[in-house]
Design a protein around this motif. Sequence first.
Motif, mmCIF file in Angstrom:
data_model
loop_
_atom_site.group_PDB
_atom_site.id
_atom_site.type_symbol
_atom_site.label_atom_id
_atom_site.label_comp_id
_atom_site.label_asym_id
_atom_site.label_seq_id
_atom_site.Cartn_x
_atom_site.Cartn_y
_atom_site.Cartn_z
ATOM 1 N N TYR A 264 0.687 -1.250 -0.056
ATOM 2 C CA TYR A 264 -0.088 -0.189 0.070
ATOM 3 C C TYR A 264 0.746 1.191 0.008
ATOM 4 O O TYR A 264 0.405 2.115 -0.109
ATOM 5 C CB TYR A 264 -0.969 0.025 1.162
ATOM 6 N N ASN A 265 2.036 1.156 0.346
ATOM 7 C CA ASN A 265 2.933 2.537 0.379
ATOM 8 C C ASN A 265 3.085 2.965 -1.058
ATOM 9 O O ASN A 265 2.929 4.037 -1.381
ATOM 10 C CB ASN A 265 4.418 2.046 0.787
ATOM 11 N N CYS A 266 2.845 2.042 -1.895
ATOM 12 C CA CYS A 266 2.885 2.567 -3.429
ATOM 13 C C CYS A 266 1.925 2.049 -4.195
ATOM 14 O O CYS A 266 1.743 2.673 -5.592
ATOM 15 C CB CYS A 266 4.367 1.910 -4.076
ATOM 16 N N MET B 222 -4.862 -0.683 -3.959
ATOM 17 C CA MET B 222 -5.304 -2.115 -4.094
ATOM 18 C C MET B 222 -6.594 -2.399 -3.805
ATOM 19 O O MET B 222 -7.047 -3.231 -4.633
ATOM 20 C CB MET B 222 -4.203 -2.789 -2.978
ATOM 21 N N SER B 223 -7.336 -2.196 -2.817
ATOM 22 C CA SER B 223 -8.597 -2.530 -2.630
ATOM 23 C C SER B 223 -9.540 -1.484 -2.556
ATOM 24 O O SER B 223 -9.203 -0.286 -2.584
ATOM 25 C CB SER B 223 -8.570 -3.275 -1.095
ATOM 26 N N TYR C 71 -3.535 5.022 0.163
ATOM 27 C CA TYR C 71 -2.519 4.232 -0.681
ATOM 28 C C TYR C 71 -1.715 5.048 -1.421
ATOM 29 O O TYR C 71 -1.878 6.214 -1.636
ATOM 30 C CB TYR C 71 -3.369 3.428 -1.557
ATOM 31 N N GLY C 72 -0.274 4.472 -1.936
ATOM 32 C CA GLY C 72 0.807 5.553 -2.533
ATOM 33 C C GLY C 72 0.382 5.373 -3.939
ATOM 34 O O GLY C 72 -0.602 4.663 -4.500
ATOM 35 N N LEU D 125 -6.054 -2.100 -8.268
ATOM 36 C CA LEU D 125 -7.647 -2.176 -7.955
ATOM 37 C C LEU D 125 -8.272 -2.995 -9.118
ATOM 38 O O LEU D 125 -7.844 -2.925 -10.183
ATOM 39 C CB LEU D 125 -8.065 -0.690 -8.050
ATOM 40 N N GLU D 126 -8.901 -3.874 -8.541
ATOM 41 C CA GLU D 126 -9.651 -4.908 -9.537
ATOM 42 C C GLU D 126 -8.532 -5.614 -10.311
ATOM 43 O O GLU D 126 -8.769 -5.946 -11.386
ATOM 44 C CB GLU D 126 -10.523 -4.187 -10.247
#
Lengths: 201, 269, 155, 104
Positions: A118-120, A123-124, A130-131, A138-139
Amino acid sequence: MKKISTLAFCLFAMPAAWAGSEDTYAEFKAMMDRSFKTTGIAAKHRMYQLDFQKACSQDKQPAKAEMARIEAEQLKTIRYPADGKYFGNWKEGEKIAVSGRGLTWTDKTPHDNGGGCYNCHQMSHHEVSYGTIGPSLLEYGKLRGNADDVVRYTWGKIYNAKAFNACSNMPRNGDAEILTEQQIKDLMAFLFDPASPVNKK
Amino acid sequence: MVNPQKSIRLALLAGLAVVPLAQAGDELLDGINAYREALADGNPSELVAAEGEELWKMPRGPKNASLEQCDLGLGPGVIKGASAQLPRFFKDTGKVQDLETRLMTCMETLQGIDPQAVVKAGWLKGEKEKMAALVAYVVTASNGHKIRIDMRPPEMKKMYEMGKLAFYYRTGPMDFSCATCHGDQGKRIRMQELPDLRTQAGAASGWGSWPAYRVSNGQFWTMQHRLNDCFRQQRTAEPIYGSDATIALSVYLAATANGGKVVTPGIKR
Amino acid sequence: MNKQRRNVLKTGTGAAVLGALAAAGLIAPGIALADWNKAAFEAKSMADTLKALGATQPADSKDVQLTGPDIAENGAVVPVGVTSAIAGTTMIAILIDKNPNALAGSFKLPEGTEANVQTRVKMGQTSNVYALVKAGDKFYMATKEIKVTLGGCGG
Amino acid sequence: MATKPMRIRAAVKDGVTEVKALIAHEMETGQRKDANGAVIPAWFITELTATHNGKLVLSSEFGTAISKNPYLAFRFKGGAAGDKVAISWKDNKGESRTDEAAIA
């Protein structure tokens, strides 16, 4: 171990595109050598570069041929799961994606690391923090499906991103032993499982 | 056997064509900017700076002297605007020094305090805690000034080159360099926006707003402390306090930021 | 200690004794008037906290304003402010629903002090934050949700 | 452990004095653990009062959810340049401190 063995070759070699003098570069290496120390698990030899790290230590990317050479070399490091099973538990994978911990000199063991995804990466659907250094994931599974080549590529990318882009910002999670095979499987499930919040709202 | 190159293209196409740019993030960033503005008034750095002022004037060390005659580059005792012009080359020591290493020189020469007492102390403990207070006091006197780094001395030019090399130096188990996070525009880690430290604007906003109070841990961090934690997050070995690599990086950042505005002490997440 | 002080106050010779204590540096001036509400601060739920504050069924009021960010980058320091336009407001309290103890702080406002205070609070997670106000013997309330998110790396 | 001075700013405008204060205090919750897993004991300001020329203008009670190095801003009617505003606090360890500032 391979990290230490390459050390001798790169200590005093200059990056190919380095415009300054050899003397200045030698002075720079000497400065780095006296400016860092071992603390906890962060040993001083971490300051010694691998060949590709050195090639990627400039404000411009190396030449295409050099990039291709590095990528071919890095591709060889990727180990696919021995049992042929690519997917673990997405819930575990989510925890790994969230955690940015591990491998610093304040961490006690080099074995219990997060993926820091999530740093970069986005995602969800539910995590807003999120970075953006990396592309949105995502998806991920929903958009790409789970054909063999996509699955294998994704595994490889997590294992060693440098195999696909020599100077990628993304760590070599498998090759550099940041994450275990099981952790990579869990991350794979997080990315591909239709029930994971990556794919399901 | 899969052709990985083909797969990449597929993956990239899928990514670019379908995933919209994260618009939701912008509203959140607005919200966070409002949050930061609400914190700007009443920066707890003031509490640290008040301690620093006391320490500056207090006779200490084996020589029982204060730091009031310390020369930070603008003459003995002049602190107004001094940190806006640091790091700089000092003839008396023959070295390029940042604020902290210069203060160490003053502590040694004026007060007889061994610089190693600062170097070896833990962050915000013992002499390093005192250093942080002194730094807070000194940088408050440069708030609103322009960053003016004198790049004429050859020693400064050399440190700039060294600092630039250090900025791009990828190493350690994660292959990171400073540039991994600070070498592009408009990026962020989690919700944290990252200044592009290669550019004047980015360097000015980054360099110009440290040292700072960090609300996440309620601590005042000097630039040496900030850099140390950058390297920790990079997963390198630990930089030695006041070492040449840290000063070289500071020269690179400060020189790139030249002309920008000092907003110190800053207040950070 | 507190009990003793109250007794001192009741006897009527309190002012002199307090003055002496203050002069001796034993207590700070003014502090003896306050009395930390242990029950309210140690209550866990909103309901129990309100009860401990004597505020049963506070009414939602548009005249009470709670200001704060929609989103806080760090729960350790969340700026919040409360203003009340209700005449005769004598007390303001800030409550955070999902904190281990809901009550963050309370402010008694003597005559002449405006019903307008700002402070900074800690939030363990995204939560509703409540401004509770007392005017006369009635209680009023305003609510705002404040999101707490992660900022930098390492989290 | 010695207490540290507060920073108090008070300014009068249109007959209303605005006071802003920063108070140096750990405000430890008692719910955190140190590196060895031992609970760090609670240590926080419980009571804080403010006076204007000796007259009470605010009396407050804090819990552990007030942030480290507390910030407080409030306003009262009256006050003239040069008047004294004093703030006192007491914590759960029984330590206390008073600082004052002149209204600008």
